[in-house]
Design a protein around this motif. Sequence first.
Motif, PDB file in Angstrom:
ATOM      1  N   ASP A 190       0.757  -1.186   0.075  1.00 47.89           N
ATOM      2  CA  ASP A 190      -0.025  -0.027  -0.091  1.00 47.89           C
ATOM      3  C   ASP A 190       0.817   1.344   0.033  1.00 47.89           C
ATOM      4  O   ASP A 190       0.605   2.337  -0.813  1.00 47.89           O
ATOM      5  CB  ASP A 190      -0.855   0.042   1.234  1.00 47.89           C
ATOM      6  N   GLU A 191       1.934   1.140   0.601  1.00 47.13           N
ATOM      7  CA  GLU A 191       2.969   2.365   0.727  1.00 47.13           C
ATOM      8  C   GLU A 191       3.512   2.642  -0.822  1.00 47.13           C
ATOM      9  O   GLU A 191       3.725   3.709  -0.934  1.00 47.13           O
ATOM     10  CB  GLU A 191       4.007   2.104   1.791  1.00 47.13           C
ATOM     11  N   LEU A 192       3.855   1.504  -1.045  1.00 50.29           N
ATOM     12  CA  LEU A 192       4.439   1.552  -2.602  1.00 50.29           C
ATOM     13  C   LEU A 192       3.575   2.275  -3.700  1.00 50.29           C
ATOM     14  O   LEU A 192       3.837   3.087  -4.459  1.00 50.29           O
ATOM     15  CB  LEU A 192       5.153   0.272  -3.016  1.00 50.29           C
ATOM     16  N   ARG A 193       2.293   1.702  -3.394  1.00 50.02           N
ATOM     17  CA  ARG A 193       1.322   2.301  -4.537  1.00 50.02           C
ATOM     18  C   ARG A 193       1.174   3.711  -4.429  1.00 50.02           C
ATOM     19  O   ARG A 193       1.035   4.572  -5.159  1.00 50.02           O
ATOM     20  CB  ARG A 193      -0.212   1.583  -4.192  1.00 50.02           C
ATOM     21  N   ALA A 194       1.229   4.330  -2.806  1.00 52.72           N
ATOM     22  CA  ALA A 194       1.076   5.411  -2.688  1.00 52.72           C
ATOM     23  C   ALA A 194       2.071   6.409  -3.171  1.00 52.72           C
ATOM     24  O   ALA A 194       2.012   7.433  -3.875  1.00 52.72           O
ATOM     25  CB  ALA A 194       0.659   6.041  -1.312  1.00 52.72           C
ATOM     26  N   LYS A 195       3.496   5.802  -3.080  1.00 53.36           N
ATOM     27  CA  LYS A 195       4.490   6.245  -3.799  1.00 53.36           C
ATOM     28  C   LYS A 195       4.526   6.384  -5.084  1.00 53.36           C
ATOM     29  O   LYS A 195       4.884   7.698  -5.735  1.00 53.36           O
ATOM     30  CB  LYS A 195       5.739   5.828  -3.079  1.00 53.36           C
ATOM     31  N   GLY A 196       4.099   5.630  -5.642  1.00 56.91           N
ATOM     32  CA  GLY A 196       4.170   5.297  -7.219  1.00 56.91           C
ATOM     33  C   GLY A 196       3.110   6.159  -7.867  1.00 56.91           C
ATOM     34  O   GLY A 196       3.482   6.802  -8.914  1.00 56.91           O
ATOM     35  N   GLN A 197       1.969   6.363  -7.024  1.00 54.11           N
ATOM     36  CA  GLN A 197       0.872   7.327  -7.738  1.00 54.11           C
ATOM     37  C   GLN A 197       1.648   8.907  -7.794  1.00 54.11           C
ATOM     38  O   GLN A 197       1.526   9.656  -8.796  1.00 54.11           O
ATOM     39  CB  GLN A 197      -0.216   7.509  -7.007  1.00 54.11           C
ATOM     40  N   GLN A 198       2.501   9.157  -6.918  1.00 54.40           N
ATOM     41  CA  GLN A 198       3.045  10.472  -6.850  1.00 54.40           C
ATOM     42  C   GLN A 198       4.050  10.598  -7.871  1.00 54.40           C
ATOM     43  O   GLN A 198       4.233  11.593  -8.692  1.00 54.40           O
ATOM     44  CB  GLN A 198       3.634  10.659  -5.580  1.00 54.40           C
ATOM     45  N   VAL A 199       4.694   9.337  -8.111  1.00 52.99           N
ATOM     46  CA  VAL A 199       5.800   9.612  -9.120  1.00 52.99           C
ATOM     47  C   VAL A 199       5.136   9.599 -10.639  1.00 52.99           C
ATOM     48  O   VAL A 199       5.421  10.309 -11.413  1.00 52.99           O
ATOM     49  CB  VAL A 199       6.691   8.078  -9.161  1.00 52.99           C
ATOM     50  N   ALA A 200       4.015   8.803 -10.597  1.00 49.13           N
ATOM     51  CA  ALA A 200       3.394   8.716 -11.939  1.00 49.13           C
ATOM     52  C   ALA A 200       2.895  10.107 -12.386  1.00 49.13           C
ATOM     53  O   ALA A 200       2.823  10.345 -13.643  1.00 49.13           O
ATOM     54  CB  ALA A 200       2.241   7.558 -11.876  1.00 49.13           C
ATOM     55  N   ALA A 201       2.304  10.645 -11.335  1.00 51.67           N
ATOM     56  CA  ALA A 201       1.804  12.300 -11.703  1.00 51.67           C
ATOM     57  C   ALA A 201       2.705  13.046 -12.122  1.00 51.67           C
ATOM     58  O   ALA A 201       2.237  13.948 -13.138  1.00 51.67           O
ATOM     59  CB  ALA A 201       1.040  12.670 -10.412  1.00 51.67           C
ATOM     60  N   ARG A 202       3.768  13.071 -11.644  1.00 54.20           N
ATOM     61  CA  ARG A 202       4.947  13.884 -12.365  1.00 54.20           C
ATOM     62  C   ARG A 202       5.382  13.577 -13.507  1.00 54.20           C
ATOM     63  O   ARG A 202       5.428  14.238 -14.519  1.00 54.20           O
ATOM     64  CB  ARG A 202       6.203  14.061 -11.367  1.00 54.20           C
TER      65      ARG A 202
END
Length: 356
Positions: free
Chosen positions: A174-186
């Motif tokens: 779940d933590e990696l999903r949240a971090k990944g969403q931030q990366v994807a947005a950029r």
Amino acid sequence: MKMKKQSKFYSLALTALLSVVTAGCSFWPGGGQKNNLPPNPTITSVVAVSEDYYGSIVPYKPNQTRGMLAGNSYRIDFSRLELGLMEIARDTFPTDEYLFQEGQQIKAEQVSEWIAQYNIKAPDGKKKTGLLVNVLEHDYLEKQQKQLAGMVLGISLSPIYMDATGKEKTYNTDELRAKGQQVAARIVQAVRADNPQIPIVLALYQVPDKNSTLVPGHFIMSGTVNANETAISKWQPINEEYFLFPSDVAEKNYAQQSLQFDKFKRQTQNFFGEYIGMTGLGRFMGGKLTELTITATAEYDSRTEVLQFTQFAAAAIDEAFDKSVHVNLYVQSINRPLAIYIRPASGEPYMHIYRQ
């Protein structure tokens, strides 16, 4: 894979092969008349394949970021990553409407800059970890005009990070999903600068543990950016896992499937009365075994022994594993492949014995 589609694929492949052989005979003494050959061979601009896969255009253009991971400490199973991206793409870009092309929009320099933004050095300056490992682009072209009509971005992420003291820790899913969403947005913001209109599909891929040599990474989430939009409108979690059989980890998480594999292994080894090295790699989706790849390694004395073993193993597979599981069996010696047996989840199985 549906049998009708699979049969069509093999039929097309066989037809193509026979065509090549027939044409080739005209170059041999007594093999025909050279005047019947076209003076300038032509090639279609679209390469047709099975309905389950995307067609492509020629000339083939390699990905702009190919070779970027050379010397990288992270291990990525690119065959599973790329095929997994295609599976995800089918929901948005149907194979009968789109053609595939390796990524041509994102340059290697861009990806290097993105990765560098997430590199973190430990306090001692020696260790370095980064959340973002790689970005792989797949392009999809409209079938008639052959113009870019969509993109799929595979964003590979490492769950390993360092705290303030330099100690390595691991993000949970779940933590990696949240971090990944931030990366994807950029990344989407940067990609949208040059491609403002086309839809984009994103897939977050967790790379395998550095100490793992057999178990690949897996997808943890997918997202969509609609045409003419700049933000990701929808995220969907993906519950994909891979487990090696036999292993303590597989036995702990999937005891029933571990027992099934052990039973299959004992049956095949007892039948031949000799040691056969056997491993399995199970793919689980939503907690259900959907695909199992079995590798059987031994020194076989003859092709008839290979044939007998493969036939016996095929029967044992039907007995041990539910018909809903797609099973791949690879029979090999230390140095070369000897046979393959494929039992799709739907349709007829396929077996091939190598002659050399």
